[in-house]
Design a protein around this motif. Structure first.
Motif, PDB file in Angstrom:
ATOM      1  N   HIS A  61      23.029  11.166  17.380  1.00 17.99           N
ATOM      2  CA  HIS A  61      23.191  12.462  18.045  1.00 17.99           C
ATOM      3  C   HIS A  61      23.524  13.607  17.085  1.00 17.99           C
ATOM      4  N   GLY A  62      23.693  13.293  15.815  1.00 18.65           N
ATOM      5  CA  GLY A  62      23.963  14.351  14.857  1.00 18.65           C
ATOM      6  C   GLY A  62      24.351  13.787  13.506  1.00 18.65           C
ATOM      7  N   TYR A  63      24.476  14.666  12.537  1.00 19.81           N
ATOM      8  CA  TYR A  63      24.829  14.214  11.191  1.00 19.81           C
ATOM      9  C   TYR A  63      25.590  15.311  10.459  1.00 19.81           C
ATOM     10  N   ASP A  64      26.235  14.894   9.377  1.00 13.24           N
ATOM     11  CA  ASP A  64      27.014  15.821   8.559  1.00 13.24           C
ATOM     12  C   ASP A  64      26.909  15.369   7.111  1.00 13.24           C
ATOM     13  N   LEU A  72      27.746  11.133   3.580  1.00 10.97           N
ATOM     14  CA  LEU A  72      26.822  11.342   4.698  1.00 10.97           C
ATOM     15  C   LEU A  72      27.420  10.720   5.946  1.00 10.97           C
ATOM     16  N   THR A  73      27.520  11.500   7.015  1.00  6.44           N
ATOM     17  CA  THR A  73      28.073  11.012   8.276  1.00  6.44           C
ATOM     18  C   THR A  73      27.002  11.044   9.356  1.00  6.44           C
ATOM     19  N   LEU A  74      26.822   9.927  10.055  1.00  4.23           N
ATOM     20  CA  LEU A  74      25.913   9.845  11.199  1.00  4.23           C
ATOM     21  C   LEU A  74      26.748   9.622  12.445  1.00  4.23           C
ATOM     22  N   LEU A  75      26.427  10.349  13.516  1.00  8.43           N
ATOM     23  CA  LEU A  75      27.263  10.312  14.721  1.00  8.43           C
ATOM     24  C   LEU A  75      26.483   9.868  15.951  1.00  8.43           C
ATOM     25  N   VAL A  76      27.185   9.164  16.821  1.00  4.31           N
ATOM     26  CA  VAL A  76      26.620   8.726  18.094  1.00  4.31           C
ATOM     27  C   VAL A  76      27.741   8.796  19.129  1.00  4.31           C
ATOM     28  N   CYS A 107      15.263   6.111   8.046  1.00  3.94           N
ATOM     29  CA  CYS A 107      15.246   7.436   7.400  1.00  3.94           C
ATOM     30  C   CYS A 107      14.946   7.322   5.915  1.00  3.94           C
ATOM     31  N   ILE A 108      15.608   6.401   5.229  1.00  5.86           N
ATOM     32  CA  ILE A 108      15.414   6.292   3.783  1.00  5.86           C
ATOM     33  C   ILE A 108      14.074   5.653   3.450  1.00  5.86           C
ATOM     34  N   SER A 109      13.380   5.180   4.486  1.00  8.08           N
ATOM     35  CA  SER A 109      12.029   4.642   4.288  1.00  8.08           C
ATOM     36  C   SER A 109      10.956   5.669   4.644  1.00  8.08           C
ATOM     37  N   GLY A 110      11.395   6.903   4.990  1.00  2.78           N
ATOM     38  CA  GLY A 110      10.426   7.963   5.253  1.00  2.78           C
ATOM     39  C   GLY A 110      10.113   8.196   6.717  1.00  2.78           C
ATOM     40  N   LEU A 111      11.076   7.947   7.600  1.00 16.59           N
ATOM     41  CA  LEU A 111      10.858   8.133   9.037  1.00 16.59           C
ATOM     42  C   LEU A 111      10.390   9.540   9.382  1.00 16.59           C
ATOM     43  N   TYR A 112      10.844  10.546   8.625  1.00 18.79           N
ATOM     44  CA  TYR A 112      10.516  11.938   8.951  1.00 18.79           C
ATOM     45  C   TYR A 112       9.011  12.189   9.004  1.00 18.79           C
ATOM     46  N   THR A 113       8.226  11.404   8.264  1.00 17.97           N
ATOM     47  CA  THR A 113       6.769  11.611   8.236  1.00 17.97           C
ATOM     48  C   THR A 113       6.113  11.266   9.566  1.00 17.97           C
ATOM     49  N   GLN A 114       6.829  10.520  10.424  1.00 18.15           N
ATOM     50  CA  GLN A 114       6.287  10.112  11.720  1.00 18.15           C
ATOM     51  C   GLN A 114       6.819  10.974  12.867  1.00 18.15           C
ATOM     52  N   MET A 115       7.569  12.032  12.541  1.00 18.73           N
ATOM     53  CA  MET A 115       8.252  12.804  13.579  1.00 18.73           C
ATOM     54  C   MET A 115       7.660  14.200  13.717  1.00 18.73           C
ATOM     55  N   GLU A 116       7.862  14.785  14.883  1.00 15.71           N
ATOM     56  CA  GLU A 116       7.410  16.139  15.156  1.00 15.71           C
ATOM     57  C   GLU A 116       8.207  17.118  14.296  1.00 15.71           C
ATOM     58  N   GLU A 117       7.502  17.941  13.516  1.00 13.53           N
ATOM     59  CA  GLU A 117       8.170  18.808  12.547  1.00 13.53           C
ATOM     60  C   GLU A 117       9.024  19.895  13.187  1.00 13.53           C
ATOM     61  N   THR A 118       8.781  20.227  14.442  1.00 12.26           N
ATOM     62  CA  THR A 118       9.546  21.297  15.091  1.00 12.26           C
ATOM     63  C   THR A 118      10.831  20.778  15.748  1.00 12.26           C
ATOM     64  N   SER A 119      11.184  19.516  15.511  1.00  9.62           N
ATOM     65  CA  SER A 119      12.369  18.950  16.152  1.00  9.62           C
ATOM     66  C   SER A 119      13.579  18.958  15.227  1.00  9.62           C
ATOM     67  N   ILE A 128      18.238  13.405   5.219  1.00  7.10           N
ATOM     68  CA  ILE A 128      18.821  12.107   4.857  1.00  7.10           C
ATOM     69  C   ILE A 128      17.962  11.422   3.794  1.00  7.10           C
ATOM     70  N   TYR A 129      16.661  11.487   3.982  1.00  7.60           N
ATOM     71  CA  TYR A 129      15.729  10.908   3.002  1.00  7.60           C
ATOM     72  C   TYR A 129      15.911  11.582   1.636  1.00  7.60           C
ATOM     73  N   ARG A 130      16.020  12.901   1.656  1.00  2.10           N
ATOM     74  CA  ARG A 130      16.163  13.650   0.407  1.00  2.10           C
ATOM     75  C   ARG A 130      17.494  13.330  -0.286  1.00  2.10           C
ATOM     76  N   TYR A 131      18.588  13.234   0.492  1.00  2.00           N
ATOM     77  CA  TYR A 131      19.883  12.887  -0.099  1.00  2.00           C
ATOM     78  C   TYR A 131      19.806  11.541  -0.816  1.00  2.00           C
ATOM     79  N   LYS A 132      19.141  10.574  -0.180  1.00  3.83           N
ATOM     80  CA  LYS A 132      19.044   9.231  -0.745  1.00  3.83           C
ATOM     81  C   LYS A 132      18.169   9.224  -2.000  1.00  3.83           C
TER      82      LYS A 132
END
Length: 677
Positions: A61-64, A72-76, A107-119, A128-132
């Motif tokens: 639900h969010g990150y910091d 890196l903090t991931l929240l749920v 995420c660290i495997s490149g999940l962003y490439t499969q996601m809608e860019e406007t989200s 997260i990918y870039r930080y890693k």
């Protein structure tokens, strides 16, 4: 004090009210409200972002991201939304944390490439990918937020290693939230240490001071563990190594570490309690707060963590004040921070918590009645919560009938605080890029605006300003609801769309050469239909603009934080002609404000007379002796001192309005400097 059970019931009702007034899902209102508090107390940084992503086996639900500590903090969340406090089970915890881990792994495997860019989720996954990839993550925190109650053995989960990185678990349950909401500090936390110290003799029963020193490694370890929680009440932002002072600190650490104690001013800190070992050393510090020395701490930490410099030979002097009156800790910390921060220039707005703005907003909040509407004869207030938890604390000792009356007169949906106010005000001031950077950035910009405004015009905060500010809150909330229910809305960048839409409306109004008649909104406590029609068109086009950043921009979230994004949005061409019924001439507004200031000046004069006459003659004598003894450096004129002398000697039984203003200023200054009780 309100019990946790009572707090839980009130808290749930507050969430439901917030969801209704802002057009949010109840779980989202819960999550947003708690995260905003976690940012304010330092559990999350100003980089926190809300971003939801739900798939089979994945939930977040969010990150910091804490840039300095590379955390890196991931929240749920697990929102039960029940009348009674539910038990958070081991099954709940394992399921939520496993879903977070799965999300990180993808995420660290490149999940962003499969996601809608406007989200929002795409922005989160990409970062997260870039930080890693850039090797910028030293620690991962998985945080579960819940309105349930977990047992202690389930909240204290052991750390582990995941893909070569330390992984920590944290459960924020209703008990923790309860402590945060009913406290002016960041909750109970302890620093275990071993510090030789010198107790400073004092006759005061309000505080006790100690002189001590910290080794560089010790300071690094403390900051590594607690991070921004140490600076929750420190108003300043770390400057990294950009300023001359910080460069000097770094050079001393690297080339002359043994001279650090002599060259550096050290840190000033506060606590609520300290404990000692058998040797007389400080063994435990409760609620440790560094109120001056933020950049010193930051520099030593960065020197070791980023530059790999040995800090073991660095010694940092520390002045530690233990505030004995816990209910006055915030007041003392604020004063100590203000007087101690002299190493670098500090803006007056940094101490905005002491601004008369809050007192005046609170005063209007208590006495200005909201126009009754919808056939109701009951009058209500918009409640300004100046201090966190004030709304709940004000009800803590009321009888049931008194509590019902209070809640009827101060309904939850008409509660607002300085953070939310800053977002609505900055949006209308056409600073959407500031609002998009997060609540803390928005509040700092708002503090600057108000401080500068009051410097130019001390009568600026009038009843009319209060009503207009509330009208802008109504506008902000209604735009939130319009977007949430719009067919075109795709569940991303809602906060940014709200800020930019309100700013765009402000821009359109500004181009007319007139001003929006906020009194129309105040009187009806809702937006006029014609304004809603305008906003329906504005919000859609603004959303389309900000979610399509120009080539070269990392993502929409980062794009919205730039001034160039606002410049682009201002260029949107819409066939909108603002209804003249919604506008008033600037000359008319100036007349209204001028008349309000005349009335306020009279009210202030009467109030000053009442306060001055209410001070005892003994107190005036004490104040006069104080200023007389220090007249060469007190910064007051001979005329002021003469008026004070006459008051102390009983020659002014009823001082004039002008004399009262001078006497009140001298009284408040003496009180502030500790010259009188």
């Amino acid at each position: 004090m309100m019990s946790m059970k009572e707090f839980h019931q009130d808290f749930i009702q507050s969430i439901l009210s917030d969801a209704l007034s802002r057009g949010l899902m109840k779980s989202q209102a819960f999550y947003d409200q708690v995260c905003e508090e976690l940012v304010s107390i330092g559990d999350l940084t100003v980089n926190y972002s809300s971003a939801e992503y739900l798939k089979s086996g994945i939930e977040v639900h969010g990150y910091d991201y804490d840039e300095e500590r590379k955390v890196l903090t991931l929240l749920v969340h697990q929102f039960f939304q029940e009348d009674d406090i539910q038990t958070l089970t081991k099954s709940h915890i394992n399921t939520k944390f496993n879903r977070l881990k799965s999300f990180y792994a993808k995420c660290i495997s490149g999940l962003y490439t499969q996601m809608e860019e406007t989200s929002d989720a795409h922005s989160m996954a990409y970062n997260i990918y870039r930080y890693k990839i850039d090797n910028e993550v030293d620690k991962i925190r998985l945080v579960l937020i819940t309105d349930g109650k977990s047992t202690r053995n389930l909240t204290e989960l052991p750390s582990e290693e995941f893909d070569g990185t330390l992984l920590e678990y944290r459960v924020i349950d209703i008990e923790y939230i309860y402590k945060v909401y009913l406290s002016d500090s960041s909750g109970e936390f302890e620093v275990i240490t071993d510090l030789p110290c010198l107790e400073i003799p004092t006759s005061s029963d309000k505080y006790q001071s100690y002189l001590a020193f910290l080794k560089g490694d010790t300071l690094v370890d403390i900051y590594d563990r607690f991070g921004q929680k140490l600076f929750e009440q420190n108003v300043r932002t770390f400057l990294q190594f950009k300023g001359g002072v910080n460069k000097g600190i770094k050079n001393t650490i690297e080339y002359n570490p043994e001279m650090f104690f002599a060259y550096n001013n050290g840190i000033t800190a506060t606590a609520t309690n300290v404990e000692f070992d058998s040797k007389g050393n400080i063994s435990k510090i409760e609620n440790f707060q560094i109120v001056n020395g933020g950049q010193t701490t930051s520099a030593i930490y960065a020197a070791k963590k980023n530059s790999k410099i040995d800090v073991s030979k660095v010694s940092v002097q520390m002045k530690l004040s233990v505030v004995r009156e816990k209910d006055k800790q915030s007041e003392y910390v604020s004063k100590i921070s203000e007087y101690a921060n002299t190493q670098n220039k500090v803006n007056k707005s940094d101490f905005f918590s002491n601004s008369p703005f809050h007192k005046e907003m609170k005063s209007y909040s208590n006495r200005v009645w909201v126009p009754a509407g919808g056939g109701s004869q009951r009058r209500t207030h918009w409640y300004y919560e100046r201090v966190r938890g004030e709304y709940l604390n004000e009800q803590a000792y009321l009888s049931n009938s008194e509590k019902v009356k209070f809640q009827l007169e101060n309904p939850k949906q008409q509660l607002f605080d300085k953070t939310f106010l800053s977002k609505s005000e900055n949006s209308w001031l056409q600073k959407p890029e500031i609002v998009s950077r997060g609540a803390q950035y928005s509040f700092a910009a708002f503090a600057d605006h108000i401080t500068n405004w009051l410097d130019r015009d001390e009568l600026a905060i009038t009843e009319n300003y209060f009503k207009d500010a509330v009208a802008r809150i109504i506008l902000f909330r209604d735009v939130e609801k319009l977007i949430s229910t719009a067919e075109w809305y795709d569940n991303g960048f809602r906060a940014q769309t709200v800020a930019y839409s309100v700013s765009y409306l402000s821009h359109l109004v500004e181009k007319t050469g007139q001003v929006l008649n906020f009194n129309l909104i105040w009187e009806e406590q809702k937006l006029p239909n014609t304004l809603i029609d305008h906003l329906n068109l504005i919000t859609k086009e603004v959303y389309n603009s900000i979610t399509n950043p120009p080539e070269g921009s990392a993502n929409a979230a980062q794009w919205c934080k730039k001034v160039s994004c606002w410049e682009t949005v201002k260029q949107i061409k819409l066939n909108i002609v603002i209804d003249k019924k919604l506008l008033i001439d600037k000359s008319e507004l100036k007349y209204i404000n001028r008349e309000e200031k005349k009335e306020k000046r009279i009210d202030n004069g009467i109030e000053a007379q009442v306060l001055v006459v209410g001070v005892s003659n003994e107190a005036w004598k004490k104040i006069y002796e104080y200023y007389k003894n220090y007249e060469t450096n007190a910064g007051i004129s001979l005329t002021q001192l003469d008026i004070l002398r006459k008051m102390a000697q009983g020659y002014l039984s009823l001082p004039s309005e002008k004399q009262c203003k001078i006497l009140l200023q001298l009284y408040e200054r003496a009180l502030d400097e500790g010259a009188t009780a």
